[in-house]
Design an enzyme around this catalytic site. Structure first.
Site, PDB file in Angstrom:
ATOM      1  N   HIS A  83      27.610  -6.496 -14.466  1.00 42.00           N
ATOM      2  CA  HIS A  83      27.140  -5.189 -13.991  1.00 42.00           C
ATOM      3  C   HIS A  83      27.039  -5.198 -12.475  1.00 42.00           C
ATOM      4  CE1 HIS A  83      24.898  -1.539 -13.456  1.00 42.00           C
ATOM      5  NE2 HIS A  83      23.913  -2.195 -12.880  1.00 42.00           N
ATOM      6  N   SER A 104      17.305  -3.811 -19.090  1.00 39.61           N
ATOM      7  CA  SER A 104      15.849  -3.668 -19.140  1.00 39.61           C
ATOM      8  C   SER A 104      15.452  -2.303 -19.682  1.00 39.61           C
ATOM      9  CB  SER A 104      15.252  -3.862 -17.750  1.00 39.61           C
ATOM     10  OG  SER A 104      15.804  -2.932 -16.838  1.00 39.61           O
ATOM     11  N   CYS A 113      26.029  -2.379  -9.123  1.00 43.05           N
ATOM     12  CA  CYS A 113      25.531  -1.043  -8.789  1.00 43.05           C
ATOM     13  C   CYS A 113      25.532  -0.833  -7.282  1.00 43.05           C
ATOM     14  CB  CYS A 113      24.125  -0.829  -9.345  1.00 43.05           C
ATOM     15  SG  CYS A 113      22.930  -2.089  -8.890  1.00 43.05           S
ATOM     16  N   HIS A 137      17.673   5.893 -11.111  1.00 43.37           N
ATOM     17  CA  HIS A 137      16.744   5.822  -9.986  1.00 43.37           C
ATOM     18  C   HIS A 137      16.070   7.171  -9.724  1.00 43.37           C
ATOM     19  CE1 HIS A 137      19.438   2.377  -9.464  1.00 43.37           C
ATOM     20  NE2 HIS A 137      18.383   1.788  -8.918  1.00 43.37           N
ATOM     21  N   GLU A 149       0.817  -1.216   0.000  1.00 45.27           N
ATOM     22  CA  GLU A 149       0.000   0.000   0.000  1.00 45.27           C
ATOM     23  C   GLU A 149       0.853   1.269   0.000  1.00 45.27           C
ATOM     24  OE1 GLU A 149      -2.506  -3.168   2.145  1.00 45.27           O
ATOM     25  OE2 GLU A 149      -0.390  -2.612   1.988  1.00 45.27           O
ATOM     26  N   LYS A 181      24.136  -0.087  -0.056  1.00 46.90           N
ATOM     27  CA  LYS A 181      23.485  -1.185   0.644  1.00 46.90           C
ATOM     28  C   LYS A 181      23.602  -1.033   2.162  1.00 46.90           C
ATOM     29  CE  LYS A 181      22.270  -3.362  -3.085  1.00 46.90           C
ATOM     30  NZ  LYS A 181      22.791  -4.643  -3.541  1.00 46.90           N
TER      31      LYS A 181
END
Length: 768
Positions: free
Chosen positions: A653, A445, A655, A706, A16, A115
């Site tokens: 790759h 993508s 990131c 992003h 939600e 991260k």
């Protein structure tokens, strides 16, 4: 004995919050409507924990985007470059720091993400300057505590610890260490605690997970000074010092000496630390035992947990014990009860699992059994069911595949080596591919529009036939190929329109995997992932990507990349079985990917990308454990990539990773081309590649996918010039910093057109 939950998922059982955030960003709902969704989620979370009998229920574990950003925003640690958005509402400012902002003549880039320890959750990296100042901008911890109180819940506010917060940030100028800012931050921190205590908070949780890492110089001194002052200021408040994701080890003496009432330790990731902590724990302190896994989805083994609890009971007694989740449940899905599709998740496998709501109940059961007085029929039945599920999981024929185990045993050193060294391969590939200087490509993508997602949903529902679904995908792929040709991209991609998630897609095609329907966890901001579940031995029954790669390549004379996810990332971004070593599962996956790579080459695919964004994430938190990890993780990648001939170009790759401390391991991967995230750090990450003299080719990401903002040609040119200053230009590629799945086509096309024009400009500048 009390039960203690460190934190609860904030996305909502049906995502939600994600949907509301994205609707707010799109201007489809108001701030008030967004706040209403957020309040409903929090009340739901508090209610289920109270009904489960949890004694210490967390507040301030909710976030609209990220808890580290929340703290930075609260203490006004906002980088100066965001001054242009100061006229926006506070919520708009907050999101601008996270996502960037490009409207009404304002253009600011997003903050750096990386991260959170060794998880797949990303936090917004704090930025610090030598003369950094702090002030109370918004008191979110108090607001959430009061919200809970309004709804009838007494909660335990959760605060990110000062030292961990500073150490997770970055100095944006030289001449100081960020730990020096602790004394400036402390008064604001005390102000927050004062407000909580005045509002009635009796217990406050302070998260200091950095204590399970190798601490930098003067960190111990900073810990003692900061928390000594806090204790002196609040002698009657109960403080819980929370550590997780690993063992305290050589920081045990420091942790137990800090003036906290309760010490929390992670006994899922580091069971062996209990003995040392029990020996060192002062008699006046309590211990919170993290025995319910906050990172994985396997049902708790009550007998094992009770043996751990019993050891602590015998050492310090029930009154000094708390039973807790190992970490925040942020990293687990919300509720297993929503998984009612037996075709997706079979009853046999489902009985082995527990999501966040079930883990909360496990805490209550463990407390009742550990205390042992007048057990209810419900608890007795739960204990028996738990034992049966644990035994079933040990003996189930679903789990073991002898052929897979034998193939792993048969792996040789030659299986992880290419035929020739990179220098030889590079010449062969130059001849075979005939690419220009500064070749352009994307990470894989392309935007997945609502229309594309609806095709996949309808196909899965059975309302769209496979033949019709394939025709729609073929049309979408052909359009993307034609657009890439027209734009001037050199190495094309098919766009991955058939894929849901870069790990889930492969999991659906591999044996040993299963799935959930609502097992979403937050990766960053509104981005949620649904990790597949590795329950058994992994193998590839048939080719997974060849059909679509081969189709795309048939449409053009330009090379089209085969797109795969690497074995370490598939491992890291799945919920992994815990009944065998992780390396063994990773080798099983590597062999499956190797088979796919070989089949792609046979199908005429000359460039194959094996994404490994999680290599850094999987790195153990303690440096003395790194070598063992690199030995099997890098070997797994090489096993997957080494079955092809020299002329086949292997890309990888990565990131949102810091490479300074693992550059040798990256070089050992021996990929022909590595593409990395560099835009948010303004190419800082390339410095280590230059210092190391990284020999292979590099594609530094030239714009941040992003963020919705579109970079200018001048911006991309500036970043590439910075790259050229440290890396031989003949080894440089030009590409975005990550896949474009979450973006919209309009911004994607504008950004890629600017990228290609920049590459063409550089070719003119550097041609022979």
């Amino acid at each position: 004995m009390k039960t203690n939950v460190l934190g609860y998922p904030r996305i909502g059982e049906k995502r939600e919050l994600k949907k509301a955030n994205e609707a707010f960003w799109a201007g489809e709902i108001t701030q008030e409507e967004l706040f209403a969704v957020a309040e409903k989620i929090r009340v739901h979370n508090w209610t289920l924990q109270k009904e489960a009998g949890i004694d210490l229920i967390p507040s301030n574990d909710f976030s609209f985007y990220d808890q580290v950003l929340d703290f930075s925003f609260s203490v006004n640690a906002i980088p100066e470059r965001f001054a242009p958005v100061s006229g926006l509402t506070e919520l708009e400012q907050y999101f601008a720091i996270a996502r960037g902002y490009q409207k009404n003549g304002i253009d600011v880039t997003a903050s750096e993400m990386t991260k959170w320890f060794d998880t797949n959750y990303h936090y917004i990296v704090p930025e610090f300057t030598k003369n950094q100042s702090f002030s109370l901008k918004t008191n979110k911890p108090l607001a959430e505590y009061l919200l809970a109180k309004k709804h009838g819940f007494e909660t335990k506010p959760v605060l990110l610890g000062i030292i961990t917060y500073l150490l997770l940030g970055k100095e944006k100028e030289t001449g100081f260490h960020r730990l020096e800012l602790a004394e400036r931050l402390l008064p604001v921190y005390i102000q927050i605690i004062e407000s909580l205590v005045a509002a009635g908070a009796k217990t406050i949780q302070i998260d200091e997970p950095y204590l399970v890492l190798d601490l930098p110089e003067k960190a111990a001194e900073a810990y003692q000074k900061v928390y000594g002052e806090i204790r002196a200021k609040f002698p009657n408040t109960e403080f819980i010092l929370t550590t997780y994701f690993g063992a305290l080890d050589n920081n045990t003496s420091l942790a137990v000496s800090l003036p906290f009432d309760v010490l929390h330790i992670d006994l899922v990731r580091a069971t062996a630390q209990l003995d040392n902590v029990l020996k060192a724990l002062p008699k006046e302190k309590k211990l919170s035992l993290g025995v319910v896994d906050g990172r994985n989805i396997w049902k708790n083994n009550y007998e094992h947990s009770l043996s751990v609890i019993q050891k602590a009971q015998e050492a310090i007694g029930n009154e000094r014990l708390l039973i807790a989740t190992s970490s925040s449940l942020l990293h687990t899905p919300c509720n297993l009860e929503n998984e009612n599709n037996e075709k997706v998740l079979t009853p046999e496998i489902k009985q082995w699992l527990a999501f966040a709501k079930q883990k909360v109940k496990e805490l209550s059961h463990l407390k009742a059994i550990a205390i042992g007085h007048d057990l209810s029929a419900e608890v007795k039945a739960a204990f028996e069911e738990n034992k049966k599920a644990a035994e079933n999981r040990k003996t189930s024929p679903l789990i073991h595949d002898t052929k897979v185990k034998e193939r792993v045993k048969g792996i040789t050193d030659n299986d992880s080596k290419r035929n020739s060294e990179f220098a030889t391969r590079q010449k062969v590939q130059e001849e075979a591919l005939k690419l220009p200087l500064f070749p352009t490509t994307t990470i894989g993508s392309f935007p997945q529009t609502q229309e594309v997602r609806s095709w996949r949903a309808n196909f899965k529902k059975g309302t769209l036939t496979e033949a019709d679904y394939d025709k729609l995908l073929e049309k979408e792929i052909e359009e993307s190929i034609r657009w890439q040709e027209q734009t001037g991209i050199d190495v094309l991609v098919h766009g991955e329109f058939e894929r849901n998630d870069m790990v889930e897609y492969f999991g659906e095609l591999l044996n040993g995997y299963t799935f959930s329907k609502f097992g979403w966890v937050q990766s960053y901001g509104s981005r949620c992932v649904k990790p597949p579940i590795i329950f058994g031995d992994v193998s590839r029954p048939e080719p997974m990507t060849v059909r679509w790669s081969k189709f795309a390549q048939s449409l053009t004379k330009l090379p089209v990349k085969g797109m795969l996810t690497g074995p370490v990332t598939i491992l890291q971004w799945s919920f992994v079985r815990d009944d065998q070593p992780r390396w063994e599962t990773c080798y099983q996956i590597a062999l499956a990917i190797r088979d796919e790579v070989v089949d792609l080459e046979k199908a005429g695919i000359k460039v194959i990308q094996i994404d490994e964004p999680a290599i850094r994430e999987g790195l153990p938190l303690r440096r003395n454990e790194w070598k063992n990890y690199f030995d099997w993780a890098i070997k797994a990648f090489r096993i997957s990539a080494s079955g092809v001939e020299d002329q086949t170009q292997i890309h990888t790759h990565m990131c949102y990773s810091e490479f300074n401390d693992m550059i040798e391991a990256i070089a050992d991967m021996d990929a022909d081309v590595i593409t990395i995230e560099c835009s948010r750090s303004q190419m800082e990450l390339l410095d280590v590649f230059a210092d190391f003299k990284y020999p292979n080719e590099i594609g530094p990401g030239v714009y941040d996918i992003h963020s919705p903002r579109v970079p200018s040609e001048e911006e991309i040119y500036h970043l590439m010039k910075k790259a050229i200053a440290v890396v031989p230009f003949r080894n440089l590629w030009v590409n975005p910093d990550c896949g474009l799945k979450t973006r919209h086509w309009e911004e994607t096309k504008l950004a890629l057109e600017a990228m290609v024009k920049t590459a063409q400009k550089l070719r003119e500048e550097y041609k022979k």
